[in-house]
Scaffold this motif. Structure first.
Motif, PDB file in Angstrom:
ATOM      1  N   ALA A  57       0.736  -1.273  -0.030  1.00 43.83           N
ATOM      2  CA  ALA A  57      -0.106  -0.075   0.007  1.00 43.83           C
ATOM      3  C   ALA A  57       0.923   1.279  -0.008  1.00 43.83           C
ATOM      4  N   GLU A  58       0.749   2.098  -1.073  1.00 46.22           N
ATOM      5  CA  GLU A  58       1.899   3.240  -1.295  1.00 46.22           C
ATOM      6  C   GLU A  58       1.500   4.275  -0.155  1.00 46.22           C
ATOM      7  N   GLU A  59       0.198   4.273   0.112  1.00 48.11           N
ATOM      8  CA  GLU A  59      -0.367   5.369   1.188  1.00 48.11           C
ATOM      9  C   GLU A  59       0.081   4.940   2.610  1.00 48.11           C
ATOM     10  N   ASP A  60       0.493   3.811   2.595  1.00 44.58           N
ATOM     11  CA  ASP A  60       0.929   3.376   4.140  1.00 44.58           C
ATOM     12  C   ASP A  60       2.594   3.079   4.058  1.00 44.58           C
ATOM     13  N   GLY A  61       2.976   3.767   3.087  1.00 48.76           N
ATOM     14  CA  GLY A  61       4.710   3.574   3.021  1.00 48.76           C
ATOM     15  C   GLY A  61       4.945   2.365   2.628  1.00 48.76           C
ATOM     16  N   PHE A  62       4.071   1.928   1.643  1.00 53.05           N
ATOM     17  CA  PHE A  62       4.584   0.745   0.833  1.00 53.05           C
ATOM     18  C   PHE A  62       4.734  -0.414   1.916  1.00 53.05           C
ATOM     19  N   GLY A  63       3.682  -0.477   2.851  1.00 56.29           N
ATOM     20  CA  GLY A  63       3.784  -1.589   3.770  1.00 56.29           C
ATOM     21  C   GLY A  63       3.038  -2.738   3.277  1.00 56.29           C
ATOM     22  N   PRO A  64       3.041  -3.930   3.706  1.00 57.83           N
ATOM     23  CA  PRO A  64       2.237  -5.044   3.334  1.00 57.83           C
ATOM     24  C   PRO A  64       0.582  -4.880   3.570  1.00 57.83           C
ATOM     25  N   VAL A  65      -0.171  -5.328   2.651  1.00 53.59           N
ATOM     26  CA  VAL A  65      -1.681  -5.112   2.749  1.00 53.59           C
ATOM     27  C   VAL A  65      -2.222  -6.388   3.762  1.00 53.59           C
ATOM     28  N   PRO A  66      -2.984  -5.767   4.600  1.00 53.45           N
ATOM     29  CA  PRO A  66      -3.502  -6.902   5.460  1.00 53.45           C
ATOM     30  C   PRO A  66      -4.361  -7.947   4.637  1.00 53.45           C
ATOM     31  N   GLY A  67      -4.401  -9.269   4.901  1.00 52.01           N
ATOM     32  CA  GLY A  67      -5.460  -9.938   4.122  1.00 52.01           C
ATOM     33  C   GLY A  67      -4.962 -10.103   2.653  1.00 52.01           C
ATOM     34  N   PHE A  68      -3.916  -9.755   2.263  1.00 50.34           N
ATOM     35  CA  PHE A  68      -3.817  -9.942   0.861  1.00 50.34           C
ATOM     36  C   PHE A  68      -3.763 -11.543   0.295  1.00 50.34           C
ATOM     37  N   ASP A  69      -4.430 -11.806  -0.535  1.00 47.37           N
ATOM     38  CA  ASP A  69      -4.542 -13.024  -1.019  1.00 47.37           C
ATOM     39  C   ASP A  69      -3.496 -13.271  -1.899  1.00 47.37           C
ATOM     40  N   ALA A  70      -2.373 -13.524  -1.780  1.00 45.36           N
ATOM     41  CA  ALA A  70      -1.163 -13.560  -2.978  1.00 45.36           C
ATOM     42  C   ALA A  70      -1.685 -14.537  -4.355  1.00 45.36           C
ATOM     43  N   ALA A  71      -1.930 -15.764  -3.695  1.00 44.59           N
ATOM     44  CA  ALA A  71      -2.234 -17.018  -4.565  1.00 44.59           C
ATOM     45  C   ALA A  71      -3.286 -16.688  -5.697  1.00 44.59           C
ATOM     46  N   LYS A  72      -4.605 -15.992  -5.135  1.00 43.42           N
ATOM     47  CA  LYS A  72      -5.488 -15.547  -5.984  1.00 43.42           C
ATOM     48  C   LYS A  72      -5.227 -14.636  -6.602  1.00 43.42           C
ATOM     49  N   ILE A  73      -4.551 -13.352  -6.178  1.00 47.90           N
ATOM     50  CA  ILE A  73      -4.373 -12.195  -7.124  1.00 47.90           C
ATOM     51  C   ILE A  73      -3.196 -12.843  -8.417  1.00 47.90           C
ATOM     52  N   ARG A  74      -2.313 -13.703  -7.993  1.00 40.14           N
ATOM     53  CA  ARG A  74      -1.411 -14.209  -8.960  1.00 40.14           C
ATOM     54  C   ARG A  74      -2.211 -14.828 -10.068  1.00 40.14           C
ATOM     55  N   ASP A  75      -3.151 -15.646  -9.812  1.00 46.23           N
ATOM     56  CA  ASP A  75      -3.936 -16.289 -10.964  1.00 46.23           C
ATOM     57  C   ASP A  75      -4.755 -15.384 -11.593  1.00 46.23           C
ATOM     58  N   ASP A  76      -5.556 -14.333 -10.888  1.00 45.19           N
ATOM     59  CA  ASP A  76      -6.356 -13.416 -11.619  1.00 45.19           C
ATOM     60  C   ASP A  76      -5.388 -12.534 -12.595  1.00 45.19           C
ATOM     61  N   LEU A  77      -4.352 -12.091 -12.036  1.00 46.66           N
ATOM     62  CA  LEU A  77      -3.314 -11.378 -12.749  1.00 46.66           C
ATOM     63  C   LEU A  77      -3.133 -12.202 -14.169  1.00 46.66           C
ATOM     64  N   ALA A  78      -2.652 -13.214 -13.845  1.00 44.25           N
ATOM     65  CA  ALA A  78      -2.292 -14.117 -15.281  1.00 44.25           C
ATOM     66  C   ALA A  78      -3.501 -14.466 -16.231  1.00 44.25           C
ATOM     67  N   SER A  79      -4.508 -14.501 -15.657  1.00 43.70           N
ATOM     68  CA  SER A  79      -5.915 -14.609 -16.571  1.00 43.70           C
ATOM     69  C   SER A  79      -6.119 -13.307 -17.218  1.00 43.70           C
ATOM     70  N   CYS A  80      -5.768 -12.024 -16.384  1.00 38.22           N
ATOM     71  CA  CYS A  80      -5.904 -10.890 -17.033  1.00 38.22           C
ATOM     72  C   CYS A  80      -5.031 -10.763 -18.192  1.00 38.22           C
ATOM     73  N   CYS A  81      -3.699 -10.813 -18.083  1.00 36.18           N
ATOM     74  CA  CYS A  81      -2.931 -10.886 -19.146  1.00 36.18           C
ATOM     75  C   CYS A  81      -3.310 -11.492 -20.477  1.00 36.18           C
ATOM     76  N   SER A  82      -3.857 -12.774 -20.099  1.00 31.92           N
ATOM     77  CA  SER A  82      -4.200 -13.699 -21.299  1.00 31.92           C
ATOM     78  C   SER A  82      -5.324 -13.404 -21.826  1.00 31.92           C
ATOM     79  N   ASP A  83      -6.451 -12.868 -21.091  1.00 35.94           N
ATOM     80  CA  ASP A  83      -7.761 -12.829 -21.733  1.00 35.94           C
ATOM     81  C   ASP A  83      -8.251 -11.344 -22.018  1.00 35.94           C
ATOM     82  N   GLU A  84      -7.618 -10.417 -21.500  1.00 33.51           N
ATOM     83  CA  GLU A  84      -8.130  -9.142 -21.226  1.00 33.51           C
ATOM     84  C   GLU A  84      -7.445  -8.133 -21.999  1.00 33.51           C
ATOM     85  N   LEU A  85      -6.192  -8.457 -22.711  1.00 34.73           N
ATOM     86  CA  LEU A  85      -5.400  -7.404 -23.575  1.00 34.73           C
ATOM     87  C   LEU A  85      -5.187  -8.091 -24.902  1.00 34.73           C
TER      88      LEU A  85
END
Length: 591
Positions: A57-85
């Motif tokens: 979170a940039e507004e928090d001095g680039f500190g970690p985001v509580p409850g961030f689901d890294a595995a889900k975000i990784r999979d969603d980002l991969a789908s976005c790269c493949s399907d939405e551009l």
């Protein structure tokens, strides 16, 4: 892709600066994959690539985001790269740790020029194509999109017939010299054909729909009497200002020392622009084997190559014809700017390397290698990819720094520094770093970064290093803790660490300027003192390795080694072995 240690170092620098870089975008992603990720993926793909970091979170001095689901975000980002551009983005996506927290990091490569632009599919080409601007994303203009499509093939604007012109609009003497040269050099093709046929074969002229020969744009620019009769803006503007900015005035209130528009065919414009620059240049004294010589501030041949390059490779499309080639002479630099960015397969990294060339205006480039400069026996250009390497060699021979290239989709800007970056003040700053064994190229790189310039592997290659030597030199600066990398793996870009750039102080002073506050554990601007934090680890008499200190503090290993070395130098810690010993550890001095 960055490793975990390099990522931690990059995040530390983001925290120091307080914002993103042009080649790094950080997003929180606490509620899932942000919609704006699509714009960033498009922008990185259309530019030089970059790093996308999710989970801070940039507004928090680039500190970690509580409850961030890294595995889900990784999979969603991969789908976005493949399907939405369109076309799909082939990013390398990984989950890495930053100070114990998981983040998603995507190394987004630059798209091949023949496939650009990359756009958000749902928004369409016109409104879904983006590019980086500062630390954000902006929509491409229609002109920029046009330039990207032009890059997919060979533009033909320079081969267009100028319908309003006739053969009489060509300079007869220049045409005679051209035909004499090509008949001498290529007798099989040109010796036995009449002049009219030879001009058609050279594409100086083409037949219109009624069978009348008329000059092409290339023919008119290379051999015309007055091309600006038909294209008013295909000229060169030369502006000389007294200061380092366009809005400055001299003691007499003058804003411009010289301000002129230069017209005519390309050979004449090159010579007149060169003459204008000579008239406004000071001279400096150099000593050679036979005595003291007065030489111009900028090597004449380097200037000639730069001007020819701008006129030969500029954009001559209907939109581009509205813009002149601009030459601006400031007190500290010379800037040459032309419409149209890099063309073809040549990348910014390859500029200045021998043999690397790609001609936007192939007919014009071919003509200029046989068009003779008025009053000489030399041609305008060689057209063999030697222009920029020759310019760099001339600057290096004169003891000057290499040029700075700033290509965009719509323009190409070349900056020649007036003096070396290694001036007395900069040399003193470098000495203050207390870094033994820095090579000349590393010193120049640090000086350029201090001035705010972006440094890449190609920067050091233009200084004379081979690719692997440049990589080694830059990695050494990273390992010393002086610079950090902001780009992806293929096009890494290096910047000076903030604690060196701020106030131009030495790292030694920056490390220990908070000693009076060490007892409270606070450093500059209320930040925890890193030196105090590390020293406290040894208060109970422990002997620790650099890896153990890194684990305890959450700092990157390279940064930890830097702090430990300075603490040893200050006499606060002692090392148990030589730097090359894998068992080297540290303990409090005096114990």
């Amino acid at each position: 892709m960055l490793d975990a240690e390099s990522l931690e170092s990059l995040v530390e620098e983001l925290r120091e600066i307080g914002s993103d870089f042009a080649s790094v975008e950080v997003k929180a992603g606490e509620r899932g994959l942000p919609r704006s990720v699509r714009e960033t993926l498009s922008a990185f793909s259309n530019g030089h690539g970059g790093l996308l970091i999710l989970g801070l979170a940039e507004e928090d001095g680039f500190g970690p985001v509580p409850g961030f689901d890294a595995a889900k975000i990784r999979d969603d980002l991969a789908s976005c790269c493949s399907d939405e551009l369109t076309p799909p983005v082939r990013a390398e996506i990984e989950i890495l740790q930053v100070h114990g927290a998981h983040v998603v990091v995507a190394d987004v490569p630059e798209l091949d020029g023949r496939q650009k632009p990359c756009y958000v599919t749902a928004r369409g080409l016109a409104t879904g194509s983006y590019l980086r601007g500062g630390d954000g994303d902006r929509r491409l203009t229609q002109y920029e999109i046009q330039q990207l499509f032009a890059n997919r093939g060979q533009p033909l604007e320079d081969d267009e017939i100028v319908a309003e012109a006739g053969i009489d609009d060509l300079d007869r003497d220049a045409v005679t010299l051209l035909l004499s040269r090509v008949r001498r050099n290529q007798p099989r093709v040109f010796a036995a054909v009449p002049d009219a046929e030879a001009l058609l074969r050279l594409h100086v002229a083409r037949l219109d729909d009624e069978g009348t020969p008329r000059p092409t744009l290339a023919g008119l620019l290379a051999l015309g009497i007055y091309p600006q009769q038909f294209f008013a803006q295909l000229a060169v503007s030369v502006v000389v200002v007294p200061g380092t900015r366009m809005d400055q005035v001299d003691d007499g209130g003058r804003r411009f020392i010289d301000n002129r528009t230069i017209e005519g065919p390309i050979p004449a414009m090159v010579d007149e622009a060169l003459s204008a620059l000579r008239n406004n240049m000071a001279h400096r004294s150099v000593v050679d084997g036979v005595g003291r010589l007065d030489v111009p501030e900028y090597p004449t041949e380097a200037l000639r190559e730069a001007i020819v390059n701008a006129l030969m490779h500029r954009d001559y499309s209907p939109v581009g014809r509205a813009t002149q080639v601009q030459i601006e002479m400031y007190a500290d630099r010379l800037v040459i700017r032309n419409p149209g960015g890099l063309f073809g397969t040549v990348t910014e990294e390859e500029l200045g390397l021998d043999g690397m060339t790609s001609n936007r205006n192939s007919r014009l480039s071919r003509l200029l290698q046989d068009v003779v400069v008025p009053g000489t026996d030399r041609v305008v250009c060689e057209n063999r990819g030697s222009g920029i390497p020759t310019m760099i060699a001339q600057l290096r021979r004169a003891g000057m720094d290499p040029p700075e290239f700033r290509p965009t989709l719509s323009s190409f800007e070349l900056t020649l520094p007036r003096a070396t970056v290694l001036d007395e003040e900069t040399v003193n700053w470098l000495s203050g770093l207390r870094e033994p064994g820095l090579g000349h190229e590393q010193r120049v790189a640090l000086a350029l970064m201090r001035q705010g310039h972006e440094v890449t592997n190609a920067t050091l290659r233009r200084l004379g290093l081979e690719r692997h030597e440049a990589t080694t030199a830059l990695r050494d600066l990273v390992d010393r803790g002086l610079v950090f990398s902001t780009g992806g793996r293929k096009y890494a870009r290096y910047a000076l660490r903030q604690n060196l750039a701020e106030g131009h102080r030495s790292l030694f002073d920056d490390l220990f300027d908070d000693v009076p506050a060490a007892a409270s554990g606070q450093g500059r601007a209320g930040r925890p003192s890193r030196s105090a934090e590390i020293q406290q680890l040894f208060d109970n008499g422990q002997t620790l390795t650099a890896h153990q200190v890194a684990d305890a503090t959450g700092l990157g290993l390279a940064m930890v080694r830097r702090y430990l070395a300075r603490l040893v130098e200050a006499g606060r810690l002692v090392a148990t072995a030589q730097p090359t010993d894998r068992k080297r550890a540290y303990r409090r001095a005096g114990r």
